[in-house]
Write a protein that holds these residues in place. Sequence first.
Motif, PDB file in Angstrom:
ATOM      1  N   GLU A  26       0.834  -1.205   0.000  1.00  0.00           N
ATOM      2  CA  GLU A  26       0.000   0.000   0.000  1.00  0.00           C
ATOM      3  C   GLU A  26       0.867   1.253   0.000  1.00  0.00           C
ATOM      4  O   GLU A  26       0.511   2.268  -0.571  1.00  0.00           O
ATOM      5  CB  GLU A  26      -0.904   0.030   1.235  1.00  0.00           C
ATOM      6  N   GLY A  27       1.990   1.186   0.716  1.00  0.00           N
ATOM      7  CA  GLY A  27       2.876   2.336   0.829  1.00  0.00           C
ATOM      8  C   GLY A  27       2.395   3.318   1.876  1.00  0.00           C
ATOM      9  O   GLY A  27       1.315   3.164   2.457  1.00  0.00           O
ATOM     10  N   THR A  28       3.199   4.310   2.112  1.00  0.00           N
ATOM     11  CA  THR A  28       2.856   5.343   3.090  1.00  0.00           C
ATOM     12  C   THR A  28       3.426   6.678   2.642  1.00  0.00           C
ATOM     13  O   THR A  28       4.323   6.734   1.803  1.00  0.00           O
ATOM     14  CB  THR A  28       3.351   4.965   4.500  1.00  0.00           C
ATOM     15  N   ILE A  29       2.914   7.736   3.217  1.00  0.00           N
ATOM     16  CA  ILE A  29       3.349   9.085   2.848  1.00  0.00           C
ATOM     17  C   ILE A  29       4.573   9.490   3.677  1.00  0.00           C
ATOM     18  O   ILE A  29       4.863   8.895   4.716  1.00  0.00           O
ATOM     19  CB  ILE A  29       2.205  10.101   3.010  1.00  0.00           C
ATOM     20  N   ILE A  30       5.249  10.511   3.212  1.00  0.00           N
ATOM     21  CA  ILE A  30       6.494  10.954   3.844  1.00  0.00           C
ATOM     22  C   ILE A  30       6.273  11.422   5.282  1.00  0.00           C
ATOM     23  O   ILE A  30       7.131  11.217   6.145  1.00  0.00           O
ATOM     24  CB  ILE A  30       7.200  12.040   2.995  1.00  0.00           C
ATOM     25  N   THR A  31       5.123  12.007   5.567  1.00  0.00           N
ATOM     26  CA  THR A  31       4.855  12.466   6.930  1.00  0.00           C
ATOM     27  C   THR A  31       4.842  11.302   7.908  1.00  0.00           C
ATOM     28  O   THR A  31       5.389  11.401   9.009  1.00  0.00           O
ATOM     29  CB  THR A  31       3.505  13.224   6.977  1.00  0.00           C
ATOM     30  N   THR A  32       4.242  10.193   7.513  1.00  0.00           N
ATOM     31  CA  THR A  32       4.213   9.003   8.365  1.00  0.00           C
ATOM     32  C   THR A  32       5.610   8.440   8.550  1.00  0.00           C
ATOM     33  O   THR A  32       5.995   8.055   9.660  1.00  0.00           O
ATOM     34  CB  THR A  32       3.273   7.941   7.764  1.00  0.00           C
ATOM     35  N   ILE A  33       6.380   8.390   7.467  1.00  0.00           N
ATOM     36  CA  ILE A  33       7.756   7.897   7.558  1.00  0.00           C
ATOM     37  C   ILE A  33       8.547   8.771   8.531  1.00  0.00           C
ATOM     38  O   ILE A  33       9.231   8.263   9.419  1.00  0.00           O
ATOM     39  CB  ILE A  33       8.428   7.861   6.168  1.00  0.00           C
ATOM     40  N   ALA A  34       8.456  10.079   8.362  1.00  0.00           N
ATOM     41  CA  ALA A  34       9.206  11.006   9.216  1.00  0.00           C
ATOM     42  C   ALA A  34       8.807  10.833  10.677  1.00  0.00           C
ATOM     43  O   ALA A  34       9.672  10.753  11.560  1.00  0.00           O
ATOM     44  CB  ALA A  34       8.966  12.446   8.771  1.00  0.00           C
ATOM     45  N   ARG A  35       7.524  10.744  10.939  1.00  0.00           N
ATOM     46  CA  ARG A  35       7.046  10.631  12.320  1.00  0.00           C
ATOM     47  C   ARG A  35       7.472   9.304  12.951  1.00  0.00           C
ATOM     48  O   ARG A  35       8.019   9.282  14.053  1.00  0.00           O
ATOM     49  CB  ARG A  35       5.525  10.759  12.353  1.00  0.00           C
ATOM     50  N   ARG A  36       7.244   8.202  12.245  1.00  0.00           N
ATOM     51  CA  ARG A  36       7.541   6.886  12.833  1.00  0.00           C
ATOM     52  C   ARG A  36       9.039   6.600  12.905  1.00  0.00           C
ATOM     53  O   ARG A  36       9.480   5.829  13.752  1.00  0.00           O
ATOM     54  CB  ARG A  36       6.825   5.788  12.054  1.00  0.00           C
ATOM     55  N   ALA A  37       9.835   7.210  12.015  1.00  0.00           N
ATOM     56  CA  ALA A  37      11.289   7.021  12.047  1.00  0.00           C
ATOM     57  C   ALA A  37      11.979   8.097  12.878  1.00  0.00           C
ATOM     58  O   ALA A  37      13.205   8.113  12.985  1.00  0.00           O
ATOM     59  CB  ALA A  37      11.854   7.015  10.627  1.00  0.00           C
ATOM     60  N   ASN A  38      11.187   9.009  13.447  1.00  0.00           N
ATOM     61  CA  ASN A  38      11.712  10.092  14.282  1.00  0.00           C
ATOM     62  C   ASN A  38      12.750  10.938  13.531  1.00  0.00           C
ATOM     63  O   ASN A  38      13.868  11.148  13.995  1.00  0.00           O
ATOM     64  CB  ASN A  38      12.285   9.552  15.594  1.00  0.00           C
ATOM     65  N   LEU A  39      12.340  11.429  12.358  1.00  0.00           N
ATOM     66  CA  LEU A  39      13.197  12.258  11.515  1.00  0.00           C
ATOM     67  C   LEU A  39      12.442  13.525  11.131  1.00  0.00           C
ATOM     68  O   LEU A  39      11.216  13.538  11.108  1.00  0.00           O
ATOM     69  CB  LEU A  39      13.569  11.512  10.230  1.00  0.00           C
ATOM     70  N   SER A  40      13.192  14.563  10.795  1.00  0.00           N
ATOM     71  CA  SER A  40      12.548  15.754  10.253  1.00  0.00           C
ATOM     72  C   SER A  40      12.009  15.415   8.865  1.00  0.00           C
ATOM     73  O   SER A  40      12.463  14.466   8.212  1.00  0.00           O
ATOM     74  CB  SER A  40      13.549  16.909  10.144  1.00  0.00           C
ATOM     75  N   HIS A  41      11.047  16.204   8.423  1.00  0.00           N
ATOM     76  CA  HIS A  41      10.470  15.994   7.092  1.00  0.00           C
ATOM     77  C   HIS A  41      11.556  16.079   6.024  1.00  0.00           C
ATOM     78  O   HIS A  41      11.622  15.255   5.111  1.00  0.00           O
ATOM     79  CB  HIS A  41       9.373  17.028   6.837  1.00  0.00           C
ATOM     80  N   TYR A  42      12.423  17.082   6.153  1.00  0.00           N
ATOM     81  CA  TYR A  42      13.505  17.264   5.182  1.00  0.00           C
ATOM     82  C   TYR A  42      14.439  16.055   5.148  1.00  0.00           C
ATOM     83  O   TYR A  42      14.790  15.551   4.078  1.00  0.00           O
ATOM     84  CB  TYR A  42      14.305  18.535   5.504  1.00  0.00           C
ATOM     85  N   THR A  43      14.861  15.584   6.319  1.00  0.00           N
ATOM     86  CA  THR A  43      15.777  14.441   6.384  1.00  0.00           C
ATOM     87  C   THR A  43      15.119  13.188   5.818  1.00  0.00           C
ATOM     88  O   THR A  43      15.744  12.445   5.052  1.00  0.00           O
ATOM     89  CB  THR A  43      16.251  14.193   7.830  1.00  0.00           C
ATOM     90  N   ALA A  44      13.864  12.953   6.162  1.00  0.00           N
ATOM     91  CA  ALA A  44      13.146  11.785   5.650  1.00  0.00           C
ATOM     92  C   ALA A  44      13.050  11.845   4.124  1.00  0.00           C
ATOM     93  O   ALA A  44      13.285  10.840   3.443  1.00  0.00           O
ATOM     94  CB  ALA A  44      11.763  11.694   6.276  1.00  0.00           C
ATOM     95  N   THR A  45      12.741  13.017   3.588  1.00  0.00           N
ATOM     96  CA  THR A  45      12.639  13.184   2.137  1.00  0.00           C
ATOM     97  C   THR A  45      13.979  12.914   1.464  1.00  0.00           C
ATOM     98  O   THR A  45      14.054  12.202   0.455  1.00  0.00           O
ATOM     99  CB  THR A  45      12.150  14.604   1.792  1.00  0.00           C
ATOM    100  N   ASP A  46      15.048  13.458   2.030  1.00  0.00           N
ATOM    101  CA  ASP A  46      16.395  13.273   1.483  1.00  0.00           C
ATOM    102  C   ASP A  46      16.795  11.795   1.487  1.00  0.00           C
ATOM    103  O   ASP A  46      17.272  11.267   0.477  1.00  0.00           O
ATOM    104  CB  ASP A  46      17.387  14.102   2.294  1.00  0.00           C
TER     105      ASP A  46
END
Length: 95
Positions: A26-46
């Motif tokens: 299904e996949g997930t959005i970057i906001t979920t990745i950033a939140r669950r991986a404890n990263l900033s949005h910018y770092t998660a995107t990079d």
Amino acid sequence: MSKQPYRSELGMISDILRVTMDYGREGTIITTIARRANLSHYTATDKCQKLIDFGLMESRSDKKSNFFTITEKGMKFYEELERFTETVQAIRIRY
């Protein structure tokens, strides 16, 4: 003198891959990745872009969001990384 990072880049990548594995095809959005991986949005995107460039993740878009999914290659990499981490922890090396 610069501040030492909380985690290594491999640690961040491992967390991102774990999150995307949790969401399956299904996949997930970057906001979920950033939140669950404890990263900033910018770092998660990079980091996600790096993983896409190496074929470990894929990105697809719908009308309003980008969804990130792990590839088969990414799953194999994650499994090997977990084995490596277990070995490193067993011999008490900080990576």
